[in-house]
Structures are given as structure tokens and as C-alpha cells.
Design a protein around this motif. Structure first.
Motif, PDB file in Angstrom:
ATOM      1  N   VAL A   1      22.503   8.639   3.509  1.00 10.21           N
ATOM      2  CA  VAL A   1      21.056   8.560   3.641  1.00 10.21           C
ATOM      3  C   VAL A   1      20.589   7.108   3.645  1.00 10.21           C
ATOM      4  N   VAL A   2      19.657   6.817   4.548  1.00 12.17           N
ATOM      5  CA  VAL A   2      18.947   5.537   4.535  1.00 12.17           C
ATOM      6  C   VAL A   2      17.471   5.870   4.321  1.00 12.17           C
ATOM      7  N   LEU A   3      16.912   5.314   3.261  1.00  9.81           N
ATOM      8  CA  LEU A   3      15.517   5.543   2.918  1.00  9.81           C
ATOM      9  C   LEU A   3      14.640   4.523   3.628  1.00  9.81           C
ATOM     10  N   VAL A   4      13.533   4.987   4.207  1.00 17.54           N
ATOM     11  CA  VAL A   4      12.549   4.104   4.842  1.00 17.54           C
ATOM     12  C   VAL A   4      11.204   4.441   4.202  1.00 17.54           C
ATOM     13  N   ALA A   5      10.850   3.682   3.169  1.00 18.38           N
ATOM     14  CA  ALA A   5       9.666   3.981   2.366  1.00 18.38           C
ATOM     15  C   ALA A   5       8.552   2.978   2.630  1.00 18.38           C
ATOM     16  N   HIS A   6       7.324   3.493   2.665  1.00 18.74           N
ATOM     17  CA  HIS A   6       6.141   2.636   2.802  1.00 18.74           C
ATOM     18  C   HIS A   6       5.163   2.961   1.684  1.00 18.74           C
ATOM     19  N   SER A   7       4.569   1.932   1.119  1.00 15.88           N
ATOM     20  CA  SER A   7       3.497   2.064   0.143  1.00 15.88           C
ATOM     21  C   SER A   7       3.914   2.956  -1.019  1.00 15.88           C
ATOM     22  N   LEU A   8       3.191   4.046  -1.298  1.00 14.90           N
ATOM     23  CA  LEU A   8       3.502   4.902  -2.437  1.00 14.90           C
ATOM     24  C   LEU A   8       4.872   5.583  -2.280  1.00 14.90           C
ATOM     25  N   GLY A   9       5.411   5.555  -1.074  1.00 15.55           N
ATOM     26  CA  GLY A   9       6.772   6.039  -0.869  1.00 15.55           C
ATOM     27  C   GLY A   9       7.798   5.176  -1.587  1.00 15.55           C
ATOM     28  N   VAL A  10       7.462   3.892  -1.819  1.00 10.15           N
ATOM     29  CA  VAL A  10       8.400   2.987  -2.504  1.00 10.15           C
ATOM     30  C   VAL A  10       8.612   3.417  -3.954  1.00 10.15           C
TER      31      VAL A  10
ATOM     32  N   PRO B   1       5.337  -2.479  -1.144  1.00  4.90           N
ATOM     33  CA  PRO B   1       5.283  -1.775  -2.425  1.00  4.90           C
ATOM     34  C   PRO B   1       3.961  -2.038  -3.145  1.00  4.90           C
ATOM     35  N   PRO B   2       3.223  -0.986  -3.484  1.00  2.12           N
ATOM     36  CA  PRO B   2       1.962  -1.197  -4.189  1.00  2.12           C
ATOM     37  C   PRO B   2       2.213  -1.524  -5.656  1.00  2.12           C
ATOM     38  N   ASP B   3       1.292  -2.219  -6.259  1.00  5.28           N
ATOM     39  CA  ASP B   3       1.390  -2.521  -7.689  1.00  5.28           C
ATOM     40  C   ASP B   3       0.784  -1.346  -8.445  1.00  5.28           C
ATOM     41  N   VAL B   4       1.592  -0.335  -8.710  1.00  3.79           N
ATOM     42  CA  VAL B   4       1.101   0.899  -9.316  1.00  3.79           C
ATOM     43  C   VAL B   4       0.848   0.772 -10.814  1.00  3.79           C
TER      44      VAL B   4
ATOM     45  N   HIS C   1      -5.431   7.552  -9.961  1.00  3.93           N
ATOM     46  CA  HIS C   1      -4.281   8.405 -10.271  1.00  3.93           C
ATOM     47  C   HIS C   1      -2.976   7.884  -9.660  1.00  3.93           C
ATOM     48  N   LEU C   2      -3.050   6.893  -8.766  1.00  6.34           N
ATOM     49  CA  LEU C   2      -1.819   6.301  -8.233  1.00  6.34           C
ATOM     50  C   LEU C   2      -1.046   5.556  -9.317  1.00  6.34           C
ATOM     51  N   MET C   3      -1.747   5.181 -10.406  1.00  3.40           N
ATOM     52  CA  MET C   3      -1.065   4.511 -11.519  1.00  3.40           C
ATOM     53  C   MET C   3      -0.018   5.413 -12.166  1.00  3.40           C
ATOM     54  N   THR C   4      -0.102   6.730 -11.953  1.00  5.64           N
ATOM     55  CA  THR C   4       0.901   7.621 -12.537  1.00  5.64           C
ATOM     56  C   THR C   4       2.288   7.367 -11.935  1.00  5.64           C
TER      57      THR C   4
ATOM     58  N   GLY D   1      -1.059  -4.679  -3.431  1.00  9.72           N
ATOM     59  CA  GLY D   1      -0.025  -5.292  -4.254  1.00  9.72           C
ATOM     60  C   GLY D   1       0.163  -6.757  -3.908  1.00  9.72           C
ATOM     61  N   ALA D   2       0.098  -7.597  -4.924  1.00  9.16           N
ATOM     62  CA  ALA D   2       0.279  -9.035  -4.725  1.00  9.16           C
ATOM     63  C   ALA D   2       1.712  -9.351  -4.323  1.00  9.16           C
ATOM     64  N   PHE D   3       1.867 -10.379  -3.500  1.00  6.82           N
ATOM     65  CA  PHE D   3       3.197 -10.805  -3.075  1.00  6.82           C
ATOM     66  C   PHE D   3       4.062 -11.156  -4.286  1.00  6.82           C
ATOM     67  N   GLU D   4       3.467 -11.788  -5.288  1.00  7.76           N
ATOM     68  CA  GLU D   4       4.215 -12.186  -6.490  1.00  7.76           C
ATOM     69  C   GLU D   4       4.778 -10.960  -7.211  1.00  7.76           C
ATOM     70  N   HIS D   5       4.031  -9.868  -7.197  1.00  7.67           N
ATOM     71  CA  HIS D   5       4.524  -8.632  -7.801  1.00  7.67           C
ATOM     72  C   HIS D   5       5.734  -8.112  -7.015  1.00  7.67           C
ATOM     73  N   ALA D   6       5.618  -8.091  -5.699  1.00  9.32           N
ATOM     74  CA  ALA D   6       6.733  -7.631  -4.864  1.00  9.32           C
ATOM     75  C   ALA D   6       7.962  -8.521  -5.060  1.00  9.32           C
ATOM     76  N   ASP D   7       7.746  -9.814  -5.145  1.00 11.45           N
ATOM     77  CA  ASP D   7       8.836 -10.760  -5.375  1.00 11.45           C
ATOM     78  C   ASP D   7       9.540 -10.451  -6.699  1.00 11.45           C
ATOM     79  N   ASP D   8       8.753 -10.194  -7.730  1.00 15.72           N
ATOM     80  CA  ASP D   8       9.296  -9.917  -9.055  1.00 15.72           C
ATOM     81  C   ASP D   8      10.128  -8.638  -9.063  1.00 15.72           C
ATOM     82  N   ILE D   9       9.584  -7.548  -8.502  1.00 10.55           N
ATOM     83  CA  ILE D   9      10.340  -6.295  -8.560  1.00 10.55           C
ATOM     84  C   ILE D   9      11.537  -6.307  -7.620  1.00 10.55           C
ATOM     85  N   ALA D  10      11.406  -6.961  -6.460  1.00 13.64           N
ATOM     86  CA  ALA D  10      12.551  -7.054  -5.543  1.00 13.64           C
ATOM     87  C   ALA D  10      13.692  -7.807  -6.222  1.00 13.64           C
ATOM     88  N   HIS D  11      13.351  -8.858  -6.929  1.00 12.16           N
ATOM     89  CA  HIS D  11      14.371  -9.635  -7.666  1.00 12.16           C
ATOM     90  C   HIS D  11      15.051  -8.748  -8.714  1.00 12.16           C
TER      91      HIS D  11
END
Length: 193
Positions: free
Chosen positions: A64-73, A95-98, A107-110, A134-144
């Protein structure tokens, strides 16, 4: 790996991906791609969305290869403990900053916070510098934290149809490169039977 060697699971976000969204276009073009359909697109429940993804991964007959966008991440990331053995790679976009209390609808915070464990498969995270969810810095942090290759998409909004990313040829090229970087599927031969 070739696209034909994988089950490509399209994991849309909140309210689904419309016909002009790059995910819908990819699904139409890739013969082994299918969408993970959710029962409730406008009132997502994390446990339901994750369980639905796990069902689709378990039904797969190829890696399987996952292709996720936004809340799919976050849906994909929360499913990792149950799907890790069948996933060859993940392509994670916008990736949104949930965990951000300013996210709307609330409710997306859930779906937050994100697990921060390294992913047990190769991944690419693509983030925009002006994504309203979602801020770029947040995405950078979680990707790391995940050990994911982060790709800076510049000022691309939420990387969806509304931000002008219907066809998204740059994304198609990055996805093709990502797929080709995954180990090829080993086919069983008659000699090994």
C-alpha cells in the motif's frame, strides 16, 4: 516501485476532495488507486476515519502507498500502529495543525495531537508556507519527528483546488519520484514455490 505494483489509497480530508482536486484526478489516472470513502465527510470522527482506513489497507492485495491530504494526514498517522506492515510508503500533503485551538471547525481538534513516533516506512511531507490550516513550522516539526522528507511547496495555500492545485503537475512529478524510490515488489517465482 511502479504504480501498478501498489494499491494506492487516496485519503481525502474534511468534506472530501472534489472532482477538480488533484487527489480525484490522480485516482482517475492511476489504475490501482482507490479512495478511502468515509461515512461522514462533514462531521469526521477520528476513530471512524482511522477504522475505515485500516479496513482498506487490510483489503489490499499489494503493498500500500498512502496519498493523504489535509485531515487525511492525521487519519493516516493515527492508523500506523495497525497498518505498518502493509504500507510501503506515505505521501502526506498539507498536514493541518489539529492541535491548534484556532482551527475551524473546532471538532477537527479531535484528530490531534499527532503521534510523533518515527514512521516505519518511507514518507514525504509536502507543506505550504501560507497554508491557512497549518503553519510551515508545524509541518517541519512533525515531519522531522516522523523521519519524513519535508518538501517546501512555497506559498501554495492548502494545496487543493481552491488554491489552484487541481492538476498539480509538480506534485505528480514528486509522487512519481517518491514511488520510484520505494523498493520494487519482489515477485514470487515458480522456483521459490
Amino acid at each position: 516501485m511502479k504504480a501498478s505494483d501498489a494499491d494506492i489509497l487516496i485519503i481525502p480530508g474534511y468534506t472530501n476532495s472534489g472532482p477538480d482536486h488533484w487527489q480525484s484526478r490522480w485516482q482517475a489516472k492511476l489504475s490501482t488507486a482507490r479512495r478511502v470513502e468515509q461515512a461522514e465527510w462533514s462531521k469526521p470522527v477520528r476513530a471512524d476515519w482511522v477504522a475505515r482506513l485500516v479496513e482498506e489497507v487490510n483489503a489490499a492485495t499489494r503493498p500500500v502507498v498512502l496519498v493523504a491530504h489535509s485531515l487525511g494526514v492525521p487519519t493516516a498517522i493515527h492508523a500506523v500502529p495497525e497498518i505498518a506492515g502493509k504500507v510501503a510508503g506515505a505521501f502526506l500533503v498539507a498536514p493541518p495543525d489539529v492541535a491548534n485551538p484556532k482551527i475551524r471547525p473546532k471538532h477537527l481538534m479531535t484528530f490531534g495531537p499527532y503521534p510523533r513516533d518515527p514512521l516505519p516506512f518511507p514518507s514525504v511531507t509536502i507543506a505550504s508556507r501560507n497554508d491557512p490550516f497549518g503553519a510551515f513550522e508545524h509541518a517541519d516539526d512533525i515531519a522531522h519527528a516522523w523521519g519524513s522528507l519535508l518538501i517546501d511547496a512555497g506559498e501554495s495555500g492548502h494545496i487543493n483546488g481552491e488554491s489552484g492545485h487541481g492538476p498539480w503537475p509538480e506534485g505528480t512529478m514528486v509522487f512519481a519520484q517518491f514511488l520510484s524510490s520505494l523498493p520494487p515488489v519482489r515477485r514470487r517465482t515458480e522456483a521459490s514455490d
